[in-house]
Scaffold this motif. Structure first.
Motif, PDB file in Angstrom:
ATOM      1  N   GLU A  19      -3.152  -9.758 -12.419  1.00 48.99           N
ATOM      2  CA  GLU A  19      -3.512  -9.737 -11.008  1.00 48.99           C
ATOM      3  C   GLU A  19      -2.377  -9.173 -10.165  1.00 48.99           C
ATOM      4  N   THR A  20      -1.154  -9.528 -10.516  1.00 50.74           N
ATOM      5  CA  THR A  20       0.004  -8.996  -9.793  1.00 50.74           C
ATOM      6  C   THR A  20       0.072  -7.489  -9.931  1.00 50.74           C
ATOM      7  N   LYS A  21      -0.197  -6.996 -11.134  1.00 56.66           N
ATOM      8  CA  LYS A  21      -0.176  -5.549 -11.373  1.00 56.66           C
ATOM      9  C   LYS A  21      -1.258  -4.852 -10.568  1.00 56.66           C
ATOM     10  N   LYS A  22      -2.427  -5.463 -10.468  1.00 58.02           N
ATOM     11  CA  LYS A  22      -3.512  -4.877  -9.680  1.00 58.02           C
ATOM     12  C   LYS A  22      -3.141  -4.810  -8.206  1.00 58.02           C
ATOM     13  N   GLN A  23      -2.517  -5.868  -7.698  1.00 57.98           N
ATOM     14  CA  GLN A  23      -2.099  -5.887  -6.302  1.00 57.98           C
ATOM     15  C   GLN A  23      -1.045  -4.815  -6.033  1.00 57.98           C
ATOM     16  N   GLU A  24      -0.119  -4.656  -6.981  1.00 54.18           N
ATOM     17  CA  GLU A  24       0.926  -3.638  -6.823  1.00 54.18           C
ATOM     18  C   GLU A  24       0.326  -2.234  -6.836  1.00 54.18           C
ATOM     19  N   THR A  25      -0.634  -2.006  -7.728  1.00 56.30           N
ATOM     20  CA  THR A  25      -1.272  -0.702  -7.805  1.00 56.30           C
ATOM     21  C   THR A  25      -2.050  -0.399  -6.523  1.00 56.30           C
ATOM     22  N   ARG A  26      -2.764  -1.394  -6.036  1.00 57.58           N
ATOM     23  CA  ARG A  26      -3.516  -1.211  -4.795  1.00 57.58           C
ATOM     24  C   ARG A  26      -2.597  -0.863  -3.629  1.00 57.58           C
ATOM     25  N   GLN A  27      -1.478  -1.585  -3.537  1.00 55.27           N
ATOM     26  CA  GLN A  27      -0.529  -1.326  -2.454  1.00 55.27           C
ATOM     27  C   GLN A  27       0.105   0.050  -2.598  1.00 55.27           C
ATOM     28  N   LEU A  28       0.405   0.439  -3.830  1.00 54.30           N
ATOM     29  CA  LEU A  28       0.991   1.755  -4.085  1.00 54.30           C
ATOM     30  C   LEU A  28       0.051   2.860  -3.619  1.00 54.30           C
ATOM     31  N   ILE A  29      -1.214   2.742  -3.973  1.00 56.89           N
ATOM     32  CA  ILE A  29      -2.197   3.745  -3.569  1.00 56.89           C
ATOM     33  C   ILE A  29      -2.325   3.788  -2.050  1.00 56.89           C
ATOM     34  N   SER A  30      -2.400   2.607  -1.437  1.00 57.60           N
ATOM     35  CA  SER A  30      -2.536   2.530   0.011  1.00 57.60           C
ATOM     36  C   SER A  30      -1.340   3.161   0.713  1.00 57.60           C
ATOM     37  N   ASP A  31      -0.134   2.888   0.217  1.00 60.29           N
ATOM     38  CA  ASP A  31       1.076   3.435   0.836  1.00 60.29           C
ATOM     39  C   ASP A  31       1.097   4.957   0.761  1.00 60.29           C
ATOM     40  N   HIS A  32       0.767   5.508  -0.391  1.00 61.93           N
ATOM     41  CA  HIS A  32       0.757   6.965  -0.534  1.00 61.93           C
ATOM     42  C   HIS A  32      -0.348   7.590   0.315  1.00 61.93           C
ATOM     43  N   ALA A  33      -1.501   6.941   0.376  1.00 57.99           N
ATOM     44  CA  ALA A  33      -2.593   7.459   1.191  1.00 57.99           C
ATOM     45  C   ALA A  33      -2.188   7.509   2.665  1.00 57.99           C
ATOM     46  N   THR A  34      -1.602   6.433   3.156  1.00 61.14           N
ATOM     47  CA  THR A  34      -1.181   6.393   4.560  1.00 61.14           C
ATOM     48  C   THR A  34      -0.154   7.478   4.852  1.00 61.14           C
ATOM     49  N   ARG A  35       0.793   7.658   3.951  1.00 65.30           N
ATOM     50  CA  ARG A  35       1.813   8.695   4.137  1.00 65.30           C
ATOM     51  C   ARG A  35       1.170  10.079   4.226  1.00 65.30           C
ATOM     52  N   LEU A  36       0.237  10.365   3.350  1.00 64.12           N
ATOM     53  CA  LEU A  36      -0.413  11.676   3.354  1.00 64.12           C
ATOM     54  C   LEU A  36      -1.321  11.853   4.565  1.00 64.12           C
ATOM     55  N   PHE A  37      -2.015  10.790   4.938  1.00 61.21           N
ATOM     56  CA  PHE A  37      -2.890  10.882   6.107  1.00 61.21           C
ATOM     57  C   PHE A  37      -2.081  11.210   7.366  1.00 61.21           C
ATOM     58  N   ILE A  38      -0.933  10.568   7.506  1.00 58.07           N
ATOM     59  CA  ILE A  38      -0.095  10.802   8.684  1.00 58.07           C
ATOM     60  C   ILE A  38       0.488  12.214   8.658  1.00 58.07           C
ATOM     61  N   ALA A  39       0.874  12.663   7.486  1.00 59.07           N
ATOM     62  CA  ALA A  39       1.503  13.985   7.369  1.00 59.07           C
ATOM     63  C   ALA A  39       0.495  15.124   7.499  1.00 59.07           C
ATOM     64  N   GLN A  40      -0.702  14.934   6.941  1.00 56.79           N
ATOM     65  CA  GLN A  40      -1.665  16.044   6.859  1.00 56.79           C
ATOM     66  C   GLN A  40      -2.910  15.858   7.711  1.00 56.79           C
ATOM     67  N   GLY A  41      -3.164  14.630   8.141  1.00 60.28           N
ATOM     68  CA  GLY A  41      -4.419  14.328   8.807  1.00 60.28           C
ATOM     69  C   GLY A  41      -5.395  13.717   7.821  1.00 60.28           C
ATOM     70  N   PHE A  42      -6.241  12.803   8.307  1.00 57.59           N
ATOM     71  CA  PHE A  42      -7.156  12.100   7.419  1.00 57.59           C
ATOM     72  C   PHE A  42      -8.160  13.041   6.781  1.00 57.59           C
ATOM     73  N   GLU A  43      -8.801  13.878   7.592  1.00 59.35           N
ATOM     74  CA  GLU A  43      -9.854  14.750   7.067  1.00 59.35           C
ATOM     75  C   GLU A  43      -9.332  15.763   6.055  1.00 59.35           C
ATOM     76  N   ARG A  44      -8.099  16.213   6.224  1.00 63.70           N
ATOM     77  CA  ARG A  44      -7.560  17.264   5.355  1.00 63.70           C
ATOM     78  C   ARG A  44      -6.974  16.729   4.052  1.00 63.70           C
ATOM     79  N   THR A  45      -6.825  15.427   3.943  1.00 59.93           N
ATOM     80  CA  THR A  45      -6.253  14.831   2.734  1.00 59.93           C
ATOM     81  C   THR A  45      -7.365  14.470   1.758  1.00 59.93           C
ATOM     82  N   THR A  46      -7.187  14.828   0.508  1.00 59.81           N
ATOM     83  CA  THR A  46      -8.214  14.567  -0.495  1.00 59.81           C
ATOM     84  C   THR A  46      -7.843  13.367  -1.375  1.00 59.81           C
TER      85      THR A  46
END
Length: 220
Positions: A19-46
């Motif tokens: 469960e800890t590993k799942k939480q870490e993976t979820r947070q990792l994905i969320s952090d990278h997504a937020t970084r890319l959304f801010i840098a590129q825009g939500f619509e332009r990020t895949t």
């Protein structure tokens, strides 16, 4: 048994390694997504770009976040439940209005996202995305609906009674307007302390307007 001789409370169960590993993976994905959304825009990020940045498969991203909007707005559950929770947990003798007034003041003082506080870059990202702006409006609607259900339960209203829905619409509107106001000040470049002070003042005025009609409604 004397209190000083009582056995210490059992520790709360800790999440397992999986469960800890799942939480870490979820947070990792969320952090990278937020970084890319801010840098590129939500619509332009895949999703593929997010998966690549997080070094996981695309399917892993969608398993954790079924919709792309979920990656940017990953506290939706807490947000939509917040007003209903404030009413459910109100103190004895406290009305729904008083509980919600207090909840907003506490959230604004702590600069919590549920009251509209977020870093300027994140606020700009959401404001610049038609998809996310629409989803935020949907979340406000869902939060109001959850509040109406809790008010109906708290007052023992019959099914079809419009009173809880009317009260929820009024109380939810105040929180919606205050949320938007906080975002407006954030986008205008105001400092957090200034935003908090302004939001608290506007909240006091807005909730006071509702006191004559809702001050005695749904008292615990």
């Amino acid at each position: 048994m004397p209190e000083d001789l009582a056995a210490p409370p059992s520790p709360l169960p800790q999440p397992g390694l999986r469960e800890t590993k799942k939480q870490e993976t979820r947070q990792l994905i969320s952090d990278h997504a937020t970084r890319l959304f801010i840098a590129q825009g939500f619509e332009r990020t895949t999703i593929a770009e997010i998966a690549h940045a997080a070094r996981v498969a695309k399917k892993t991203v969608t398993n954790y976040f079924p919709r792309k909007e979920d990656l940017a707005l990953d506290r939706q559950g807490a947000f939509t439940a917040s007003l209903a929770a404030a009413v459910r947990d109100r103190a004895a003798g406290e009305s729904a209005l008083a509980a919600l007034r207090r909840a907003f003041a506490e959230a604004a003082t702590a600069a919590e996202p549920v009251a509209g506080f977020s870093p300027p870059a994140f606020s700009r990202m959401v404001a610049g995305s038609p998809t996310l702006s629409s989803r935020v409006r949907d979340l406000h609607d869902l939060r109001e609906a959850a509040l109406a259900q809790e008010l109906a339960r708290a007052t023992g209203a019959d099914e079809g009674d419009l009173a809880p829905r009317t009260a929820a619409a009024l109380l939810g509107a105040v929180h919606r307007v205050l949320f938007q106001y906080v975002q407006q000040l954030t986008l205008a470049g105001r400092g957090r302390a200034e935003i908090t002070a302004a939001a608290l003042a506007e909240a006091d005025a807005a909730f006071t307007m509702l006191e004559p009609s809702l001050g005695g409604y749904a008292v615990a």
